[in-house]
Design a protein around this motif. Sequence first.
Motif, PDB file in Angstrom:
ATOM      1  N   MET A  84       0.833  -1.191   0.000  1.00  0.00           N
ATOM      2  CA  MET A  84       0.000   0.000   0.000  1.00  0.00           C
ATOM      3  C   MET A  84       0.872   1.246   0.000  1.00  0.00           C
ATOM      4  N   ALA A  85       0.450   2.245  -0.745  1.00  0.00           N
ATOM      5  CA  ALA A  85       1.141   3.529  -0.778  1.00  0.00           C
ATOM      6  C   ALA A  85       0.344   4.534   0.048  1.00  0.00           C
ATOM      7  N   ASP A  86       1.058   5.382   0.754  1.00  0.00           N
ATOM      8  CA  ASP A  86       0.420   6.397   1.588  1.00  0.00           C
ATOM      9  C   ASP A  86       0.636   7.780   0.984  1.00  0.00           C
ATOM     10  N   ILE A  87      -0.386   8.623   1.115  1.00  0.00           N
ATOM     11  CA  ILE A  87      -0.288  10.018   0.713  1.00  0.00           C
ATOM     12  C   ILE A  87      -0.562  10.861   1.952  1.00  0.00           C
ATOM     13  N   HIS A  88       0.279  11.865   2.168  1.00  0.00           N
ATOM     14  CA  HIS A  88       0.074  12.797   3.281  1.00  0.00           C
ATOM     15  C   HIS A  88       0.314  14.205   2.750  1.00  0.00           C
ATOM     16  N   SER A 143     -13.037   1.944  -4.258  1.00  0.00           N
ATOM     17  CA  SER A 143     -12.217   0.751  -4.451  1.00  0.00           C
ATOM     18  C   SER A 143     -10.748   1.151  -4.626  1.00  0.00           C
ATOM     19  N   GLY A 144      -9.901   0.673  -3.754  1.00  0.00           N
ATOM     20  CA  GLY A 144      -8.470   0.937  -3.854  1.00  0.00           C
ATOM     21  C   GLY A 144      -7.982   2.184  -3.151  1.00  0.00           C
ATOM     22  N   VAL A 145      -8.889   2.967  -2.537  1.00  0.00           N
ATOM     23  CA  VAL A 145      -8.489   4.209  -1.862  1.00  0.00           C
ATOM     24  C   VAL A 145      -9.350   4.421  -0.626  1.00  0.00           C
ATOM     25  N   ASN A 146      -8.734   4.842   0.456  1.00  0.00           N
ATOM     26  CA  ASN A 146      -9.507   5.347   1.595  1.00  0.00           C
ATOM     27  C   ASN A 146      -8.636   6.342   2.338  1.00  0.00           C
ATOM     28  N   LYS A 153      -4.666   6.135   1.900  1.00  0.00           N
ATOM     29  CA  LYS A 153      -3.980   4.869   1.636  1.00  0.00           C
ATOM     30  C   LYS A 153      -4.466   4.371   0.284  1.00  0.00           C
ATOM     31  N   LEU A 154      -3.514   4.073  -0.581  1.00  0.00           N
ATOM     32  CA  LEU A 154      -3.830   3.560  -1.910  1.00  0.00           C
ATOM     33  C   LEU A 154      -3.579   2.061  -1.928  1.00  0.00           C
ATOM     34  N   GLY A 155      -4.487   1.344  -2.541  1.00  0.00           N
ATOM     35  CA  GLY A 155      -4.316  -0.099  -2.701  1.00  0.00           C
ATOM     36  C   GLY A 155      -3.196  -0.411  -3.674  1.00  0.00           C
ATOM     37  N   PHE A 156      -2.937  -1.680  -3.856  1.00  0.00           N
ATOM     38  CA  PHE A 156      -1.831  -2.140  -4.688  1.00  0.00           C
ATOM     39  C   PHE A 156      -1.873  -1.567  -6.102  1.00  0.00           C
TER      40      PHE A 156
END
Length: 115
Positions: free
Chosen positions: A1-5, A52-55, A70-73
């Motif tokens: 998972m990739a994180d964005i801040h 789907s794939g993001v929250n 948080k981004l899914g795979f």
Amino acid sequence: MADIHIQRDHTLGLAQARKVAFKWAEQAEEKFDMECTYEEGKTEDLVSFTRSGVNGTLTVTKDSFELQAKLGFLLGAFKDKIETEIVKNLDALIAKTPGNAKPAAKTAPAKKKSA
């Protein structure tokens, strides 16, 4: 998972910041098919978003916006592009809002000419 801040300071106050956050949530729902919920608080608000794939969440206070996602795979491969688009949209909304005037640049006093 990739994180964005993403953290953005502003001078809007909570009432104007809420308007920006509502607009951001509307755009996220329309453009990105997100499901957004808005929880208004006394000193801060919370926009939760998912698809789907993001929250993630957008925390709104009188002087800042803080987005965490948080981004899914599959979407993780597009993290940079997604983050750039979020920053562009949020910055544009903040800039358009009255009351977020940035301090004027200071200028040096004019030099006096010798006679």
